[in-house]
Design a protein around this motif. Structure first.
Motif, PDB file in Angstrom:
ATOM      1  N   GLY A 183       0.802  -1.210   0.000  1.00 20.33           N
ATOM      2  CA  GLY A 183       0.000   0.000   0.000  1.00 20.33           C
ATOM      3  C   GLY A 183       0.836   1.261   0.000  1.00 20.33           C
ATOM      4  N   PRO A 184       0.162   2.424   0.111  1.00 22.14           N
ATOM      5  CA  PRO A 184       0.840   3.724   0.046  1.00 22.14           C
ATOM      6  C   PRO A 184       1.992   3.839   1.041  1.00 22.14           C
ATOM      7  N   GLY A 185       3.088   4.414   0.541  1.00 20.44           N
ATOM      8  CA  GLY A 185       4.249   4.671   1.378  1.00 20.44           C
ATOM      9  C   GLY A 185       5.169   3.491   1.579  1.00 20.44           C
ATOM     10  N   GLY A 186       4.880   2.355   0.946  1.00 17.10           N
ATOM     11  CA  GLY A 186       5.678   1.160   1.195  1.00 17.10           C
ATOM     12  C   GLY A 186       6.783   0.896   0.200  1.00 17.10           C
ATOM     13  N   LEU A 187       6.842   1.633  -0.915  1.00 15.75           N
ATOM     14  CA  LEU A 187       7.789   1.299  -1.982  1.00 15.75           C
ATOM     15  C   LEU A 187       8.758   2.438  -2.281  1.00 15.75           C
ATOM     16  N   PHE A 188       9.969   2.057  -2.669  1.00 12.87           N
ATOM     17  CA  PHE A 188      10.999   2.992  -3.126  1.00 12.87           C
ATOM     18  C   PHE A 188      10.924   3.060  -4.650  1.00 12.87           C
ATOM     19  N   PRO A 189      11.084   4.248  -5.252  1.00 13.95           N
ATOM     20  CA  PRO A 189      10.823   4.410  -6.693  1.00 13.95           C
ATOM     21  C   PRO A 189      11.960   3.961  -7.610  1.00 13.95           C
ATOM     22  N   LEU A 190      12.484   2.761  -7.372  1.00 14.27           N
ATOM     23  CA  LEU A 190      13.501   2.194  -8.245  1.00 14.27           C
ATOM     24  C   LEU A 190      13.056   0.801  -8.636  1.00 14.27           C
ATOM     25  N   ALA A 191      12.653   0.632  -9.898  1.00 14.89           N
ATOM     26  CA  ALA A 191      12.199  -0.671 -10.378  1.00 14.89           C
ATOM     27  C   ALA A 191      13.413  -1.498 -10.784  1.00 14.89           C
ATOM     28  N   MET A 192      13.472  -2.740 -10.307  1.00 18.38           N
ATOM     29  CA  MET A 192      14.607  -3.594 -10.543  1.00 18.38           C
ATOM     30  C   MET A 192      14.257  -4.722 -11.503  1.00 18.38           C
ATOM     31  N   SER A 193      15.231  -5.143 -12.303  1.00 19.02           N
ATOM     32  CA  SER A 193      15.009  -6.275 -13.199  1.00 19.02           C
ATOM     33  C   SER A 193      15.066  -7.575 -12.413  1.00 19.02           C
ATOM     34  N   LYS A 194      14.207  -8.507 -12.749  1.00 17.92           N
ATOM     35  CA  LYS A 194      14.158  -9.777 -12.033  1.00 17.92           C
ATOM     36  C   LYS A 194      15.473 -10.545 -12.156  1.00 17.92           C
TER      37      LYS A 194
END
Length: 373
Positions: A179-190
């Protein structure tokens, strides 16, 4: 014609009847009071079982506060000990003014589909739908040192004690949603995570030596999770790269993405849900500067984060999230080949993702312990 003697006999009979009725009425009134007291005791007992199960589930995996940072997972022994100690603690869990003396703790797996139902006892080989669980049962029925629920007015009916019990089961899972506030804005490759994550032990891969990895600048520490650099997909290969994301917003603004470094996502993300998370274009050097400022080398506000994992980092478009990963961000550098320096982790002290739930694939991140019974 009625005589005075007849009237006296009738008065005597009425008095006896009233007396008998009073006993019965007092008995039922007492029973109502005692049932209310029983319900209060039952609620207190349930609260005690709930709290103990949650405390135990929090130690199912390695956690600094549980003194089991080198434990294999799940750590049934530590979880059992923590649940037992918490349930009988002399600083918590009072039931009718007395502390709980005896509880029963069981561990095993809980199937989220309910098939089979109940706690699946060890030894057991779990499937994808089976979550590690701690179950706490507390009786207050006169069979152990917890005693029974005493009665008051019901004693006139011969009811000396009342019996009750409570069962609580808590589980841990890797999050299926954040939910809101739980993620850092860096998408990583699997594939990047697969390089540094051991699926067989559900823990980070450990460096066997102190060498410097090819293409990196930091020496490893023997026996510790790998230090590795995550760079922009414009400068690094697919299995060494990450890309900035603005989550649910089709937005390539660096300033907007920077506002998300410590604030995180504003909406809930679910594994596999469309459209996914927005992958920005460009390197966005200012974001590497911002990450350095909030990393372990900076003020620590983004030292421990949960990051979304995607299959591909195709830019200027949405990509479905396939997992959530726990990262320890040590530092970041901008320049010609900018990068974020990280380690993977699964220490619940840092990897318990706020506002997360469900269950899914994960790379070290976990939901807070939650009750299923």
């Amino acid at each position: 014609m009625r005589t005075n003697g007849t009237r006296r006999k009738q008065k005597g009979a009425v008095a006896i009847t009233v007396a008998l009725c009073m006993v019965v009425l007092l008995g039922f009134a007492g029973l109502a009071i005692d049932i209310g007291n029983l319900l209060v005791a039952r609620n207190q007992l349930q609260n005690a079982a709930d709290a103990a199960a949650m405390a135990g589930a929090g130690c199912l995996i390695r956690r600094t506060e549980c003194s089991n940072t080198t434990a294999t997972q799940p750590d049934w022994t530590t979880a059992t000990a923590r649940a037992s100690a918490f349930s009988t603690s002399t600083s918590t869990n009072k039931v009718q003014g007395a502390y709980v003396n005896v509880s029963t703790v069981s561990t095993g797996y809980w199937n989220v589909t309910g098939t089979p139902s109940g706690l699946e006892a060890l030894p057991f080989t779990p499937t994808a739908n089976d979550l590690p669980a701690v179950q706490v049962t507390i009786h207050k029925d006169g069979t152990n040192a917890n005693g029974a629920v005493p009665t008051f007015l019901s004693k006139v009916l011969g009811v000396q004690i009342l019996k009750t019990s409570a069962v609580a089961t808590a589980v841990l899972s890797q999050p299926g949603s954040v939910g809101p506030g739980g993620l850092f804005p860096l998408a990583m490759s699997k594939c990047l995570y697969d390089n540094y994550w051991d699926q067989s032990t559900n823990s980070p891969k450990l460096s066997p030596n102190n060498n410097i990895l090819p293409g990196t600048t930091v020496a490893q520490q023997t026996g510790q999770p790998y230090f590795f650099q995550i760079g922009s997909s414009y400068h690094y290969g697919a299995c060494d790269s990450g890309q900035w994301t603005t989550f649910d917003q089709d937005n390539n603004s660096a300033s907007y993405a920077r506002s998300l470094l410590t604030g995180g996502n504003t909406t809930t993300f679910v594994i596999g849900a469309s459209p996914g998370t927005w992958i920005q274009t460009g390197t966005e050097n200012t974001l590497f500067n911002g990450t350095a400022a909030c990393s372990a080398a900076g003020n620590g506000q983004c030292e421990w984060v949960t990051a979304p994992v995607v299959n591909t980092l195709s830019t200027n478009g949405f990509q479905p999230v396939v997992a959530f990963a726990c990262l320890h961000i040590l530092n970041a550098k901008n320049g010609s080949f900018p990068y974020v320096l990280v380690q993977m982790s699964n220490d619940m002290s840092h990897c318990e993702t706020p506002n997360s739930g469900g269950f899914g694939s994960g790379y070290g991140s976990y939901t807070p312990p939650r009750l299923v019974q």
